[in-house]
Every structure is written in C-alpha cells, then in structure tokens.
Design a protein around this motif. Structure first.
Motif, PDB file in Angstrom:
ATOM      1  N   TYR A  28      -3.215   4.388  17.340  1.00 27.37           N
ATOM      2  CA  TYR A  28      -4.326   3.951  16.897  1.00 27.37           C
ATOM      3  C   TYR A  28      -5.626   5.054  17.123  1.00 27.37           C
ATOM      4  CZ  TYR A  28      -8.536   1.184  17.699  1.00 27.37           C
ATOM      5  OH  TYR A  28      -9.749   0.670  17.846  1.00 27.37           O
ATOM      6  N   LEU A  29      -5.482   5.670  18.176  1.00 22.89           N
ATOM      7  CA  LEU A  29      -6.521   6.486  18.566  1.00 22.89           C
ATOM      8  C   LEU A  29      -6.505   7.635  17.607  1.00 22.89           C
ATOM      9  CD1 LEU A  29      -6.588   6.640  22.529  1.00 22.89           C
ATOM     10  CD2 LEU A  29      -8.191   5.465  21.080  1.00 22.89           C
ATOM     11  N   PHE A  30      -5.419   8.117  17.154  1.00 18.37           N
ATOM     12  CA  PHE A  30      -5.320   9.361  16.214  1.00 18.37           C
ATOM     13  C   PHE A  30      -5.778   8.932  15.044  1.00 18.37           C
ATOM     14  CE2 PHE A  30      -3.514  12.107  13.263  1.00 18.37           C
ATOM     15  CZ  PHE A  30      -3.443  13.339  13.865  1.00 18.37           C
ATOM     16  N   THR A  31      -5.550   7.678  14.555  1.00 13.62           N
ATOM     17  CA  THR A  31      -5.819   7.206  13.305  1.00 13.62           C
ATOM     18  C   THR A  31      -7.223   6.887  12.859  1.00 13.62           C
ATOM     19  OG1 THR A  31      -5.111   5.107  13.352  1.00 13.62           O
ATOM     20  CG2 THR A  31      -3.465   6.489  12.521  1.00 13.62           C
ATOM     21  N   ARG A  32      -8.148   7.016  13.941  1.00 15.50           N
ATOM     22  CA  ARG A  32      -9.450   6.692  13.944  1.00 15.50           C
ATOM     23  C   ARG A  32     -10.227   7.939  13.340  1.00 15.50           C
ATOM     24  NH1 ARG A  32      -9.380   2.395  13.532  1.00 15.50           N
ATOM     25  NH2 ARG A  32     -11.534   2.033  13.576  1.00 15.50           N
ATOM     26  N   ALA A  33      -9.529   9.227  13.167  1.00 12.14           N
ATOM     27  CA  ALA A  33     -10.104  10.110  12.518  1.00 12.14           C
ATOM     28  C   ALA A  33      -9.487  10.474  11.137  1.00 12.14           C
ATOM     29  CB  ALA A  33      -9.573  11.596  13.343  1.00 12.14           C
ATOM     30  N   ASP A  34      -8.491   9.479  10.715  1.00 13.42           N
ATOM     31  CA  ASP A  34      -7.938  10.061   9.333  1.00 13.42           C
ATOM     32  C   ASP A  34      -9.081   9.937   8.138  1.00 13.42           C
ATOM     33  OD1 ASP A  34      -5.340  10.380   9.914  1.00 13.42           O
ATOM     34  OD2 ASP A  34      -4.563   8.310   9.946  1.00 13.42           O
ATOM     35  N   THR A  35      -9.824   9.045   8.407  1.00 14.12           N
ATOM     36  CA  THR A  35     -10.840   8.761   7.404  1.00 14.12           C
ATOM     37  C   THR A  35     -11.936   9.812   7.355  1.00 14.12           C
ATOM     38  OG1 THR A  35     -12.186   7.268   8.308  1.00 14.12           O
ATOM     39  CG2 THR A  35     -10.434   6.427   7.057  1.00 14.12           C
ATOM     40  N   ASP A  55      -6.131  14.186  -6.303  1.00  9.32           N
ATOM     41  CA  ASP A  55      -6.029  14.205  -4.816  1.00  9.32           C
ATOM     42  C   ASP A  55      -7.226  13.546  -3.966  1.00  9.32           C
ATOM     43  OD1 ASP A  55      -8.207  15.682  -5.882  1.00  9.32           O
ATOM     44  OD2 ASP A  55      -7.846  17.378  -4.695  1.00  9.32           O
ATOM     45  N   SER A  56      -8.462  13.443  -4.507  1.00  8.94           N
ATOM     46  CA  SER A  56      -9.279  12.536  -3.709  1.00  8.94           C
ATOM     47  C   SER A  56      -8.959  11.098  -3.884  1.00  8.94           C
ATOM     48  CB  SER A  56     -10.656  12.566  -4.457  1.00  8.94           C
ATOM     49  OG  SER A  56     -11.254  13.990  -4.391  1.00  8.94           O
ATOM     50  N   VAL A  57      -8.258  10.590  -4.432  1.00  8.20           N
ATOM     51  CA  VAL A  57      -7.849   8.927  -4.736  1.00  8.20           C
ATOM     52  C   VAL A  57      -6.683   9.199  -3.445  1.00  8.20           C
ATOM     53  CG1 VAL A  57      -6.663   7.368  -5.938  1.00  8.20           C
ATOM     54  CG2 VAL A  57      -8.420   8.563  -7.073  1.00  8.20           C
ATOM     55  N   ALA A  58      -5.730  10.280  -3.592  1.00 12.67           N
ATOM     56  CA  ALA A  58      -4.669  10.040  -2.696  1.00 12.67           C
ATOM     57  C   ALA A  58      -5.343  10.048  -1.345  1.00 12.67           C
ATOM     58  CB  ALA A  58      -3.831  11.425  -3.034  1.00 12.67           C
ATOM     59  N   LYS A  59      -6.250  10.885  -0.950  1.00 12.50           N
ATOM     60  CA  LYS A  59      -6.883  11.043   0.431  1.00 12.50           C
ATOM     61  C   LYS A  59      -7.422   9.692   0.819  1.00 12.50           C
ATOM     62  CE  LYS A  59      -8.519  12.807   4.243  1.00 12.50           C
ATOM     63  NZ  LYS A  59      -9.190  11.760   4.761  1.00 12.50           N
ATOM     64  N   LEU A  60      -7.876   9.094  -0.059  1.00 10.76           N
ATOM     65  CA  LEU A  60      -8.635   7.631   0.110  1.00 10.76           C
ATOM     66  C   LEU A  60      -7.401   6.609   0.562  1.00 10.76           C
ATOM     67  CD1 LEU A  60     -11.325   7.610  -2.481  1.00 10.76           C
ATOM     68  CD2 LEU A  60     -11.659   7.407   0.290  1.00 10.76           C
ATOM     69  N   LEU A  61      -6.488   6.734  -0.539  1.00 11.54           N
ATOM     70  CA  LEU A  61      -5.471   5.702  -0.097  1.00 11.54           C
ATOM     71  C   LEU A  61      -4.512   5.803   1.112  1.00 11.54           C
ATOM     72  CD1 LEU A  61      -3.489   6.008  -3.788  1.00 11.54           C
ATOM     73  CD2 LEU A  61      -5.014   3.941  -2.358  1.00 11.54           C
ATOM     74  N   TRP A  62      -4.450   7.221   1.462  1.00 10.88           N
ATOM     75  CA  TRP A  62      -3.503   7.206   2.781  1.00 10.88           C
ATOM     76  C   TRP A  62      -4.333   7.333   3.944  1.00 10.88           C
ATOM     77  CZ3 TRP A  62      -4.360  10.850   6.310  1.00 10.88           C
ATOM     78  CH2 TRP A  62      -4.970  12.111   6.284  1.00 10.88           C
ATOM     79  N   ALA A  63      -5.610   7.738   3.865  1.00 12.29           N
ATOM     80  CA  ALA A  63      -6.201   7.741   5.050  1.00 12.29           C
ATOM     81  C   ALA A  63      -6.657   6.209   5.503  1.00 12.29           C
ATOM     82  CB  ALA A  63      -7.725   8.596   4.768  1.00 12.29           C
ATOM     83  N   GLY A  70       0.890  -1.135  -0.173  1.00 15.88           N
ATOM     84  CA  GLY A  70      -0.020   0.098   0.159  1.00 15.88           C
ATOM     85  C   GLY A  70       1.106   1.396   0.072  1.00 15.88           C
ATOM     86  N   LEU A  71       1.905   1.152   0.740  1.00 12.46           N
ATOM     87  CA  LEU A  71       2.808   2.245   0.702  1.00 12.46           C
ATOM     88  C   LEU A  71       3.522   2.717  -0.811  1.00 12.46           C
ATOM     89  CD1 LEU A  71       3.863   4.382   2.680  1.00 12.46           C
ATOM     90  CD2 LEU A  71       5.753   3.116   3.372  1.00 12.46           C
ATOM     91  N   ARG A  72       3.958   1.552  -1.440  1.00 13.81           N
ATOM     92  CA  ARG A  72       4.396   1.806  -2.543  1.00 13.81           C
ATOM     93  C   ARG A  72       3.163   2.359  -3.722  1.00 13.81           C
ATOM     94  NH1 ARG A  72       7.244  -2.268  -0.191  1.00 13.81           N
ATOM     95  NH2 ARG A  72       9.458  -2.487  -0.571  1.00 13.81           N
ATOM     96  N   VAL A  73       2.093   1.815  -3.262  1.00 13.20           N
ATOM     97  CA  VAL A  73       0.925   2.336  -4.310  1.00 13.20           C
ATOM     98  C   VAL A  73       0.905   3.868  -4.259  1.00 13.20           C
ATOM     99  CG1 VAL A  73      -1.685   2.314  -4.479  1.00 13.20           C
ATOM    100  CG2 VAL A  73      -0.422   0.280  -4.535  1.00 13.20           C
ATOM    101  N   MET A  74       0.838   4.357  -2.838  1.00 12.80           N
ATOM    102  CA  MET A  74       0.839   5.768  -2.650  1.00 12.80           C
ATOM    103  C   MET A  74       1.978   6.720  -3.202  1.00 12.80           C
ATOM    104  SD  MET A  74      -0.212   6.335   1.477  1.00 12.80           S
ATOM    105  CE  MET A  74       0.304   4.828   2.060  1.00 12.80           C
TER     106      MET A  74
END
Length: 416
Positions: free
Chosen positions: A383-390, A327-335, A308-312
C-alpha cells in the motif's frame, strides 16, 4: 522433448526456436526445471524477497543470485547474442517472467542495467561503449543508477539543470539529482544533463555515463514511507567522467533519454505484469480466507482488478510496437491499477491493516540500509509503496498531456 543447453551463451534462442518444433514448450520446461533445481539451499530463503517496499531485504544474497543466473545464461535474454545476450523471442521472455514469478524467485537487482541502459547502449552507443559496459551488465559485476529527476525537474524531465562542461578531455558535472534508485549500491549512473549553456527544454541536453565512486559525488539515501531507502539524492560537485562516455552527440541527449524510457515502459513491463498478477492472486486468496470476498463491494473490486490486468496485457503489443502514445497509456494503466490494488489490499485485510508492531526489528539481513526499522507486513508495504506509482516514471498529469498534445493534437498546455 529436445534438450537445450541453457548455459551456452553462443546459443541464439530465437534461431533455436525457429528451427525447433514445440520450442516454447521445451523452453518452458527447461526454465521450470532449472528454477526448481537451483532455487534451493541458501537461495531458497530468498523466495519472494525484495519486492516493492522490501528492496533492502537480502540485497547481497540477491546480488549473488543474479550473478548465479548470469553464469547459467539467464540474464539479458532478449539482447542479441553478439552483445552477450541470448536472442530470445518475445514469447520466450514472457515465458521466463511467468516461470520466474511462479517459482516465487527473488526480485532482481540489475533491472536498470539489463532492461534500460543495456538496450539503450545497443541502440545508441558506440562500439567502444558496448565493449566496455555490456559485459559488466550481462555478468552483473557493475550496477547502474538512473540520474534523471531533479528537485525542480521531476516528471518534467526537459527542465533538468544539472550541467556539464568539457575541459581537458573530461566532462565536469555540477548539480543535483533526486529519486535516484539504487545509487547507494551502484558503481555507475547514466545522467541526463545540460551541456549547452543557455539552452532550454529538450535542447542542449547530453546523456553521460558517470562513475559514482569519486570525491565529486555525494550520495544521500532518502527514507521512504516503507522505512527503506531505495531512492537517493545525488550531488555533483565538479564530478568528472571521460569525454568519450557520452551516448549520442553532445546536445543530442534527449532522443537517447526518450529511447531509454521507451525500453522502460515497453518490454521490461512484461515481467512487471506477471508480478501484478501474482499480487492480485494473493489478495484474492486472502479475501477468500478471511471472508472479505463475501462483501459485494470487495468482490466487485477484485473482479475489476482482474479485468484491468487483462486490459494491460491486451495493450502490451501496442507498447512493444512503439505505437504513438502507447507507452503513456500503458503508464497510466499500470500506475493507477497498482495504486488501486494497494488500497484494495488494505480493505481486504480490514482494521488490522492499520496496526503495526510497536517495536523495531534488528538484524534484518541486508547491507544497504539501517538494520533498525519498523517492520511492515507485505500488504502495508504494498500500500505505502504504490502511493508513488502515479508519480515516478512520469506522473499521471504529464502522461495525459503527452497523449493530448502529441497523439490527439490538442493545443499545448500554457507554460509559466
């Protein structure tokens, strides 16, 4: 190797690279050497500090580190030299991010100014605005907050209702913003608000630059799951800013706001990806140490995270070139990737991930949050912080709608 005077801001790094054989190798060595020689003494204690969920850590000291970087010519690398930047190439910016992460240097405090507002002013601002605000971003003497989201307009940014009216040479603002990063430590905010009464959606919006230290503004920190308060809610009660502190035309703020988001989701994410890679390396090393890597499911998830990191990384050029929907695809990928990494980290740690200290820690070295809070370890914070990434920066649902409607040409979603 040729030497390079990194503190000389008149040096255009792009022009220097074009005329210098092995420029990238010289630049890499120079960055690495400078960080080795300068991330020492009091600054050495900042290594690894201030990441996701730990924004409160050593804030004053990290601010001083950012200013130290500025004095050495390491801020605003990609900006044109005439605006105080270094004219660095894309490759040089990637190199800097990689070496900065490799040195375990602390999280920066000036991201919103350097990577978002500064490029936006260079693109859309007046010469007077550039002369007034860009130097303070370059030398990190003025910090910025982002006034976009509202209680009723989060990912649907076009629904903002905070209003501003022009009276006696000043804009008067009323309304509320929420999830306003670093508003409690910033001197200024860039605010998207409605300046044409009766307008709807993308029409009638303006992009204003607003001083936060005034009687008409109240900033209230919001405690997050991590126990820290990076976010805030901001109330405008007849707050004011000068009439000329509008970027773009009155009512024409939407293109400016979208241009800023393009910067946020574009080149500025390169450093983010370097940070992601280091987090994955750390999770993998932990799994190797505690035996979790022997679990086939864990091993498979780690391998998928690497893919996944290589895809990003492979997708990054499309974002930088502003390909439609990239940019929308990128947001979905990293989030989604980062959220899954937080879950993976918990599973690698195992049952211990559910156990926290039963006492508060006093005297945490920071000056922007309550010094008494429950202390989490790095994996629990992740873990707690990344709950907001999406959710923040445009939720998954909104990004998928953008791709469907604007790129694939599918029918627009019915709006209630």
């Amino acid at each position: 190797m040729a030497s390079i005077d990194l503190a000389d801001r008149s040096l255009d790094l792009g022009e220097w690279a074009a005329a210098t054989p092995d420029a990238d190798a010289v630049f890499t060595a120079a960055v690495r050497e400078w960080l080795t020689e300068n991330l020492v003494g009091d600054f050495a204690a900042l290594r690894g500090r201030g990441g996701p969920g730990s924004e409160h850590e050593f804030f004053a000291q990290r601010l001083e580190w950012d200013r130290y970087l500025a004095r050495a010519g390491w801020t605003c690398l990609g900006w044109p030299v005439r605006h105080g930047g270094r004219g660095a190439t894309l490759d040089q910016r990637i190199i800097f991010h990689q070496e900065y992460a490799r040195a375990d240097a602390p999280a920066r405090v000036n991201h919103l100014g350097e990577e978002l507002l500064g490029p936006t002013l260079i693109e859309f601002g007046t010469e007077e605005q550039k002369q007034r605000f860009l130097p303070g971003i370059v030398d990190v003497t003025e910090l910025w907050a982002q006034g976009y989201s509202e209680p009723g307009a989060g990912s649907d940014l076009a629904a903002v209702s905070t209003s501003a009216r022009l009276e006696d040479g000043r804009w008067h603002l009323d309304g509320q913003k929420i999830w306003t990063s670093l508003a409690h430590v910033a001197q200024w905010a860039f605010v998207l608000c409605r300046t044409e009464p009766g307008s709807t959606r993308h029409h009638g919006l303006s992009f204003l630059l607003v001083p936060l230290d005034q009687d008409g503004i109240t900033v209230r920190p919001i405690q997050q799951l991590t126990g820290t308060s990076e976010f805030n809610e901001v109330f405008f009660d007849d707050a004011v800013t000068d009439a000329d502190l509008i970027v773009g035309e009155p009512g024409g703020g939407w293109p400016v706001a979208m241009g800023l988001l393009q910067f946020e989701r574009g080149v500025s994410t390169l450093g983010q990806q370097v940070g992601f890679a280091r987090e994955l390396e750390a999770v993998t090393a932990l799994a190797r140490r505690n035996g979790a890597l022997d679990n086939p499911e864990i091993a498979t998830r780690i391998a998928r995270a690497g893919i996944g990191l290589r895809v990003m990384r492979a997708h990054a050029p499309a974002v930088i070139d502003a390909a439609p929907g990239a940019d929308s695809v990128a947001k979905l990928l990293w989030a989604n990737w980062h959220r899954d990494l937080g879950e993976l980290a918990m599973d690698v740690v195992g049952a211990a991930s559910l156990i926290g200290p039963d006492a508060t820690v006093e005297g945490v070295p920071n000056d922007i949050t309550d010094p008494e809070h429950v202390e989490l370890d790095e994996w629990q914070r992740l873990y707690l912080f990344t709950r907001a990434d999406t959710i923040y920066g445009g939720s998954n649902e909104v990004q998928r709608n953008i791709i469907a409607e604007r790129v694939l040409g599918l029918p627009r979603e019915a709006r209630v």
